[in-house]
Design a protein around this motif. Sequence first.
Motif, PDB file in Angstrom:
ATOM      1  N   HIS A  50       0.878  -1.169   0.000  1.00 48.77           N
ATOM      2  CA  HIS A  50       0.000   0.000   0.000  1.00 48.77           C
ATOM      3  C   HIS A  50       0.912   1.214   0.000  1.00 48.77           C
ATOM      4  CE1 HIS A  50      -3.256  -2.807   0.928  1.00 48.77           C
ATOM      5  NE2 HIS A  50      -2.345  -3.406   1.682  1.00 48.77           N
ATOM      6  N   SER A  52       1.951   5.297  -1.933  1.00 51.28           N
ATOM      7  CA  SER A  52       1.453   6.527  -2.536  1.00 51.28           C
ATOM      8  C   SER A  52       2.348   6.865  -3.711  1.00 51.28           C
ATOM      9  CB  SER A  52       1.477   7.677  -1.525  1.00 51.28           C
ATOM     10  OG  SER A  52       0.673   7.370  -0.407  1.00 51.28           O
ATOM     11  N   ASP A  61      -3.028   7.654  -3.046  1.00 49.64           N
ATOM     12  CA  ASP A  61      -2.830   6.351  -2.407  1.00 49.64           C
ATOM     13  C   ASP A  61      -3.241   5.243  -3.374  1.00 49.64           C
ATOM     14  OD1 ASP A  61      -1.994   7.661  -0.161  1.00 49.64           O
ATOM     15  OD2 ASP A  61      -3.855   7.380   0.950  1.00 49.64           O
ATOM     16  N   ASP A  62      -2.379   4.258  -3.511  1.00 49.03           N
ATOM     17  CA  ASP A  62      -2.624   3.135  -4.408  1.00 49.03           C
ATOM     18  C   ASP A  62      -2.052   1.860  -3.815  1.00 49.03           C
ATOM     19  OD1 ASP A  62      -4.182   3.467  -6.745  1.00 49.03           O
ATOM     20  OD2 ASP A  62      -2.692   4.839  -7.545  1.00 49.03           O
ATOM     21  N   ASN A  63      -2.108   0.784  -4.594  1.00 45.67           N
ATOM     22  CA  ASN A  63      -1.549  -0.478  -4.123  1.00 45.67           C
ATOM     23  C   ASN A  63      -0.989  -1.279  -5.283  1.00 45.67           C
ATOM     24  OD1 ASN A  63      -3.631  -2.335  -5.208  1.00 45.67           O
ATOM     25  ND2 ASN A  63      -4.961  -1.215  -3.832  1.00 45.67           N
ATOM     26  N   THR A  64      -0.161  -2.236  -4.922  1.00 43.69           N
ATOM     27  CA  THR A  64       0.433  -3.169  -5.868  1.00 43.69           C
ATOM     28  C   THR A  64       0.224  -4.565  -5.300  1.00 43.69           C
ATOM     29  OG1 THR A  64       2.064  -1.585  -6.672  1.00 43.69           O
ATOM     30  CG2 THR A  64       2.628  -3.923  -6.887  1.00 43.69           C
ATOM     31  N   ARG A  80      -1.220  -0.466  -9.390  1.00 42.27           N
ATOM     32  CA  ARG A  80      -2.179   0.604  -9.662  1.00 42.27           C
ATOM     33  C   ARG A  80      -1.468   1.942  -9.542  1.00 42.27           C
ATOM     34  NH1 ARG A  80      -7.726  -0.065  -6.568  1.00 42.27           N
ATOM     35  NH2 ARG A  80      -7.433   2.148  -6.863  1.00 42.27           N
ATOM     36  N   ALA A  81      -1.760   2.815 -10.483  1.00 50.15           N
ATOM     37  CA  ALA A  81      -1.198   4.164 -10.460  1.00 50.15           C
ATOM     38  C   ALA A  81      -2.282   5.107 -10.980  1.00 50.15           C
ATOM     39  CB  ALA A  81       0.065   4.251 -11.294  1.00 50.15           C
ATOM     40  N   ARG A  82      -3.205   5.441 -10.086  1.00 55.93           N
ATOM     41  CA  ARG A  82      -4.275   6.334 -10.512  1.00 55.93           C
ATOM     42  C   ARG A  82      -3.722   7.707 -10.840  1.00 55.93           C
ATOM     43  NH1 ARG A  82      -8.517   5.138  -5.808  1.00 55.93           N
ATOM     44  NH2 ARG A  82      -6.648   4.469  -4.783  1.00 55.93           N
ATOM     45  N   VAL A  86      -3.869   0.506 -14.366  1.00 54.53           N
ATOM     46  CA  VAL A  86      -3.137  -0.618 -13.774  1.00 54.53           C
ATOM     47  C   VAL A  86      -2.131  -1.142 -14.792  1.00 54.53           C
ATOM     48  CG1 VAL A  86      -3.342  -2.955 -12.804  1.00 54.53           C
ATOM     49  CG2 VAL A  86      -5.135  -1.262 -12.371  1.00 54.53           C
TER      50      VAL A  86
END
Length: 148
Positions: A50, A52, A61-64, A80-82, A86
């Motif tokens: 989790h 950023s 904030d995103d996750n991998t 994920r890179a908003r 993805v």
Amino acid sequence: MATTTRVMKATPEQVWDVLADGWLYPLWVVGASRMREVDTDWPELGSQLHHSVGAWPLLVDDNTQVVEVVPGRSMTLHARARPSGVAAVKITLEPTGEHTRVVIEEDAISGPARLVPRPVREPGLKWRNTESLRRLAYLAERRSARDD
């Protein structure tokens, strides 16, 4: 899919040790700026980082998530890179004597980045992953120097 390669003066185990420490992710991944949490079972299948992305104060904030893993050898991540979407990222470690050939293959799999034609998006991915591998090498090779 953009493919980037670097031979590191470290063993596959030393490189894997860096990859397996999720808290080090923003030290080597270009664009990741801070870690908020690392699942306790990282890098097992389904586990997540989790993080950023961006620069303060414009952080997102995103996750991998790990979607495939062969411990010590390879992992495939969905990063994920908003707002861009993805990306599928495969990292492979190949022993070459006392060194390790590290290969990153990456491409957008969803979101607006997927709409960008591949010949346009690949040079940016290649540049980013060249720098990410340089940073990963610094960390892994430092471990190699400590082990000597």
